[in-house]
Design an enzyme around this catalytic site. Structure first.
Site, PDB file in Angstrom:
ATOM      1  N   GLY A   9      41.685  45.701  35.673  1.00  0.00           N
ATOM      2  CA  GLY A   9      42.345  45.226  37.366  1.00  0.00           C
ATOM      3  C   GLY A   9      42.867  46.036  37.822  1.00  0.00           C
ATOM      4  N   GLY A  12      43.532  46.054  42.401  1.00  0.00           N
ATOM      5  CA  GLY A  12      43.243  45.038  43.162  1.00  0.00           C
ATOM      6  C   GLY A  12      44.649  44.511  43.423  1.00  0.00           C
ATOM      7  N   GLN A  13      44.408  43.645  44.918  1.00  0.00           N
ATOM      8  CA  GLN A  13      45.873  43.480  45.286  1.00  0.00           C
ATOM      9  C   GLN A  13      47.373  43.017  44.140  1.00  0.00           C
ATOM     10  OE1 GLN A  13      45.836  39.372  46.915  1.00  0.00           O
ATOM     11  NE2 GLN A  13      47.226  39.561  47.920  1.00  0.00           N
ATOM     12  N   ASP A  35      40.264  50.169  36.175  1.00  0.00           N
ATOM     13  CA  ASP A  35      39.376  49.039  36.705  1.00  0.00           C
ATOM     14  C   ASP A  35      37.839  50.046  36.670  1.00  0.00           C
ATOM     15  OD1 ASP A  35      38.106  48.242  38.602  1.00  0.00           O
ATOM     16  OD2 ASP A  35      40.365  47.433  39.548  1.00  0.00           O
ATOM     17  N   ARG A  37      35.866  50.826  40.051  1.00  0.00           N
ATOM     18  CA  ARG A  37      36.568  51.666  40.048  1.00  0.00           C
ATOM     19  C   ARG A  37      38.115  52.301  40.889  1.00  0.00           C
ATOM     20  NH1 ARG A  37      39.122  48.577  44.554  1.00  0.00           N
ATOM     21  NH2 ARG A  37      39.687  46.790  43.451  1.00  0.00           N
ATOM     22  N   ASP A  53      34.858  48.584  32.074  1.00  0.00           N
ATOM     23  CA  ASP A  53      34.705  47.142  32.864  1.00  0.00           C
ATOM     24  C   ASP A  53      35.368  46.151  31.417  1.00  0.00           C
ATOM     25  OD1 ASP A  53      33.211  44.764  32.939  1.00  0.00           O
ATOM     26  OD2 ASP A  53      31.112  46.003  32.857  1.00  0.00           O
ATOM     27  N   TYR A 143      35.243  29.031  40.968  1.00  0.00           N
ATOM     28  CA  TYR A 143      36.923  29.606  40.393  1.00  0.00           C
ATOM     29  C   TYR A 143      37.550  29.077  39.807  1.00  0.00           C
ATOM     30  CZ  TYR A 143      41.040  32.128  41.064  1.00  0.00           C
ATOM     31  OH  TYR A 143      42.041  33.219  41.547  1.00  0.00           O
ATOM     32  N   LYS A 147      39.242  28.885  36.084  1.00  0.00           N
ATOM     33  CA  LYS A 147      40.342  28.995  35.420  1.00  0.00           C
ATOM     34  C   LYS A 147      40.485  28.051  34.169  1.00  0.00           C
ATOM     35  CE  LYS A 147      42.170  32.972  38.148  1.00  0.00           C
ATOM     36  NZ  LYS A 147      42.102  34.192  37.339  1.00  0.00           N
TER      37      LYS A 147
HETATM   38  C1  AKB Z   1      42.443  32.139  46.543  1.00  0.00           C
HETATM   39  O1  AKB Z   1      42.764  32.318  47.553  1.00  0.00           O
HETATM   40  O2  AKB Z   1      41.290  32.057  45.529  1.00  0.00           O
HETATM   41  C2  AKB Z   1      43.284  33.346  45.414  1.00  0.00           C
HETATM   42  C3  AKB Z   1      44.570  31.759  45.022  1.00  0.00           C
HETATM   43  C4  AKB Z   1      44.886  30.894  45.450  1.00  0.00           C
HETATM   44  O3  AKB Z   1      44.259  31.870  43.383  1.00  0.00           O
HETATM   45  N1  AKB Z   1      43.959  33.845  46.419  1.00  0.00           N
END
Ligand code: AKB
Length: 313
Positions: A9, A12-13, A35, A37, A53, A143, A147
């Site tokens: 990755g 990414g940011q 990554d 891409r 990937d 998400y 996590k």
């Molecule tokens: C999000 O906003 O999903 C992320 C995070 C806080 O994990 N920046």
């Protein structure tokens, strides 16, 4: 085994800046970026790149063996807002990539792993001010669930199989080199860009929604400091709370107005408001400070100065 690093990755940011800083520190050829891409010109020109990937175990294993990779930083993930739209894709990406990396470490093909967790592991039943390291975790987003599960697996692999995995619960990250993608805290990057390009910003969170945030330089430094700490010093093998500052959209707007007095902000909260309302407002990171010496350097006003200056250039 060599002493080579693989960033998954990398475009990414976080991945972009982490790759550039690690290459500066350890030499370009010691840090393999990967990554699904290609990334920015600066990243692509700075050293080796592999299209990989992270959910494909054998592709990952091939790269690890080919470059004799020692450390993996797994920065590929689907963030909170996008994950609500594609729950199964988010779960598959976020979990399978982590299992692949943990299993490579369990099989001793790599020696050390960094995996980012998030303030999203917390939910509405968590104390929202000064959220402790160990507290109620009932995340309400896909998400956050991924996590939280990931944290449990990291600790499990460390205790059961001796895997040296290290992790930080990142707050919202503010950076100018690469745009964030699909997070709930993305407004805190977008607002600086729009302040300069349009003089105004329409925010998808309400004025007083306070969230924990951090400037990218602090996040990269925290990552490298944690990875370079003695294994014995690391008492948390799920993920460490990490903090720098907390602010609301109204407060970041005032900070910008000190440099751009005509800047204006409007509020039009959308589905991301509910996500933000389920997250902590501030974080107690005393365990990071005690175990491996964490200390943030950027507050809101310093972040604003850096963002406006760098984006203008
Ligand atoms: C999000 O906003 O999903 C992320 C995070 C806080 O994990 N920046």
């Amino acid at each position: 085994m060599g002493h080579t690093i693989l960033i998954l990755g990398a475009c990414g940011q976080i991945g972009t800046e982490l790759t550039l800083v690690l290459r500066e520190r350890y030499g370009s050829d010691s840090v393999v970026a990967s990554d699904i891409r290609e990334g920015s010109d600066a990243l692509m020109a700075s050293g080796p790149f592999e299209m990989v990937d992270a959910t494909n175990y054998s592709a990952l294993e091939d790269v690890v063996m080919h470059y004799e990779i020692e450390e993996v930083y797994l920065m590929a993930a689907m963030l909170s807002a996008t994950a609500e739209k594609f729950p199964m894709r988010a779960w598959n990406l976020n979990m399978n990539s982590l299992f692949n990396v943990l299993n490579l470490a369990r099989e001793k093909k790599i020696g050390k792993v960094f995996w980012p967790s998030s303030i999203a592991v917390f939910g509405t039943t968590t104390p929202r001010e000064n959220t402790p390291q160990n507290t109620i975790q009932e995340p309400s987003t896909v998400y956050g669930i991924s996590k939280q599960a990931g944290e449990r697996w990291c600790e499990y692999y460390c205790h059961k199989f001796g895997v040296d995995v290290r992790s930080l619960r990142f707050p919202g990250l503010i950076s100018w080199k690469t745009l964030p993608g699909g997070g709930t805290t993305d407004y805190a990057v977008d607002i600086y860009r729009k302040a300069l390009s349009q003089g105004s910003y329409t925010c998808f969170l309400s004025a007083n929604t306070r969230l924990p945030m951090m400037f990218m330089d602090d996040a990269i430094r925290a990552t490298i400091e944690l990875m370079n700490s003695d294994a014995e010093a690391i008492s948390v093998r799920s993920s460490y709370n990490l903090a720098a500052m907390s602010f609301s959209p109204a407060q970041i707007a005032s900070s910008i107005q000190r440099h751009l007095p005509d800047f204006s902000i409007r509020y039009q909260p959308d589905f991301r408001q509910e996500i933000a309302d389920s997250w902590p407002m501030s974080i107690d990171d005393s365990r990071s400070r005690a175990d491996w010496g964490w200390k943030p350097e950027f507050d809101l006003d310093r972040t604003t100065e850096e963002m406006l200056r760098s984006l203008k250039n």
